[in-house]
Design an enzyme around this catalytic site. Sequence first.
Site, PDB file in Angstrom:
ATOM      1  N   ASP A 167       8.447   7.413  -1.082  1.00 53.04           N
ATOM      2  CA  ASP A 167       8.989   8.365   0.353  1.00 53.04           C
ATOM      3  C   ASP A 167       9.765   8.370   0.809  1.00 53.04           C
ATOM      4  O   ASP A 167      10.012   9.205   1.714  1.00 53.04           O
ATOM      5  CB  ASP A 167       9.485   6.418   1.228  1.00 53.04           C
TER       6      ASP A 167
ATOM      7  N   ASP B 252      12.958   2.661   0.139  1.00 52.08           N
ATOM      8  CA  ASP B 252      13.329   3.074  -0.838  1.00 52.08           C
ATOM      9  C   ASP B 252      12.939   3.269  -1.604  1.00 52.08           C
ATOM     10  O   ASP B 252      13.363   3.093  -3.261  1.00 52.08           O
ATOM     11  CB  ASP B 252      12.731   1.050  -0.987  1.00 52.08           C
TER      12      ASP B 252
ATOM     13  N   ASP C  93      10.763   1.380   5.832  1.00 56.01           N
ATOM     14  CA  ASP C  93       9.309   1.833   5.878  1.00 56.01           C
ATOM     15  C   ASP C  93       9.394  -0.371   5.867  1.00 56.01           C
ATOM     16  O   ASP C  93      10.192  -1.063   6.020  1.00 56.01           O
ATOM     17  CB  ASP C  93       9.443   1.818   4.369  1.00 56.01           C
TER      18      ASP C  93
END
Length: 623
Positions: A520, A516, A322
Amino acid sequence: MTKKQKKVLIRIIIAAILVIVCYLIPINNPYLRLAVFMIPYLIIGYDILRKAVLGVVHGEVFDENFLMAAATVGAIILGEYVEGVAVMLFYQIGELFQSYAVGKSRRNISQLMDIRPDYANIEADGQIEQVDPDEVEIGTVILVQPGEKVPIDGVVTQGSASLNTSALTGESLPREVQEGDEVISGCVNMSGVLKIRTTREFGESTVSKILELVENSSMKKSRSENFITRFARYYTPAVCYGALALALLPPIVNLLLGQESHWSLWVTRALTTLVISCPCALVISIPLSFFGGIGGASAKGILVKGSNYLEALSQTRYVVCDKTGTLTKGVFEVTHQEAAEGFTKEELLEMAACAECYSNHPISKSLREAYGHEIDRSRVKDVEEISGHGVCAYVDGRMVAAGNRKLMKKLQITHIEPNKSGTEVHVAVDGKYAGHILIADVVKPGAKEAVTGLKNAGVREVVMLTGDSRPVAEAVAEELGVDVVRSELLPADKVTEVERLLAMKGRKEKLVFVGDGINDAPVLSRADLGIAMGALGSDAAIEAADIVLMDDDPAKIVLAMQISRKTLRIVHQNIVFALAVKFSCLFLGAVGAVGMWWAIFADVGVMILAVLNATRALTFRKK
Ligand code: ADP
Ligand code: MG
């Protein structure tokens, strides 16, 4: 050494002295000789004999205790007293050694796990009272003095101090906190007195989550461990029947052929093979290696939730990251502001910051920071966060939307294209475009090295996925040297992208997703391995990920891979070494080329070497 270990050591010393004495004193009476040798034998072996008998009674016949009991009793029946005692003696030495090594790794982990707080201080009527952290309710003000651990997550209400987070992150740099800062449990207060208003219960606090995670990590077995367990289940009985056949068949064949039977020769060979074949070197050293690897990693602030994940990590070929908060700091600075007609720049920022006041997204935090004033949350109602887009909320009764172009499109509001590049936050008030704020993020210091390090470690493709706009994403990708970049993705698009890669890669190749933990979680759980970073304080990440990096440093991914590779190297070395020595000695023992003393080496010697090798997994030095 524990009390139990000391007791075993004393038994070993006494039995060793006695057996030497018995050996040196010439005793002619055979019964007396037997009686004298029984003393060291029973001193050193009574517990093994007991366990062997209990095993037979309970129907779990074939274990190491049974092998040792059968071999030594057999040796004694054959009159090989010294050998009989020696087998027990060395077996106990091996066991002692192993229990010491396991204890040491466990202590090493618990040293890290020394984060468990024993009490919390509560101030009542001017008196400080120590209570069980479990009993502290949310919103209670607790007192943390210098030298004490922060027992529960919370917010500092008074005082400032520097906190040592090394037990959590492996980083030695202290963290300064003052009034208004969030603190997480497990840190050690090194300077001033802090008053902290708790924001969670003890059971929900970071420290409890981490402890739970580490304690459960041994439950998730790696393939190698499962292999050894299954192997031992078939191997040990097979060896026992093999030994029985070796003891019976050749003499019987000899008898049938009318030759001398040589009973004692074949029984001795059978007993030798029994001692050689003891599988303890494998059964013990493989889990110990993983245990060491997980322990060594956690000392570096890398929490691995199970041996299976450590094993999978070594086969990583694709790393998908990410962007925001993972490769970049996620701390944005406002670089440009453009207010539409009827709005001022200050108003713009205030509206955005207020609308974002409940969000955890790095962008919202940065906007609040840029606004700089305390936000009265009662002004804000009906907050709706649309992941990958932004937020909508009522501020002072006006409907405010703050987010990217996608959000504006969704709300059918025409936005003005900014003429500078950066991450865009467009703001609309009551359906009218109010302007935009441009913010810029910076790449984390270790990110470039992390990407290079991953490539050097044999990762085929480093992919960056982001919901941010294309120019920003491409600039970051260029700077870091990632292979593939996909931008303007919604959380669901990230899952699709990961699934596409999963379908493409080989079966033995593993795909790792690093995020993080903020919006997600679905991708974290969909990938072969999910790594959450900067997990300090983020529950979602700790829950969804398989490996948790406690600090923000992307270089830890490479370190984690190195630790995993080293652990697996050790595991494979041990399997090959132990099996090679065992099988060659088994063969040599069966044909009578090696005797009981070699058998003892093949058993205890191999075990000690394997355990020593396994403990190497615990320490890791950067090359
Ligand atoms: P990334 O993949 O970079 O972590 P996210 O999926 O978290 O990004 O978000 C994607 C985009 O959605 C962001 O770049 C931003 O433009 C927008 N966005 C998401 N959440 C917010 C928010 N709370 N406030 C403003 N913009 C947001
Ligand atoms: Mg994100």
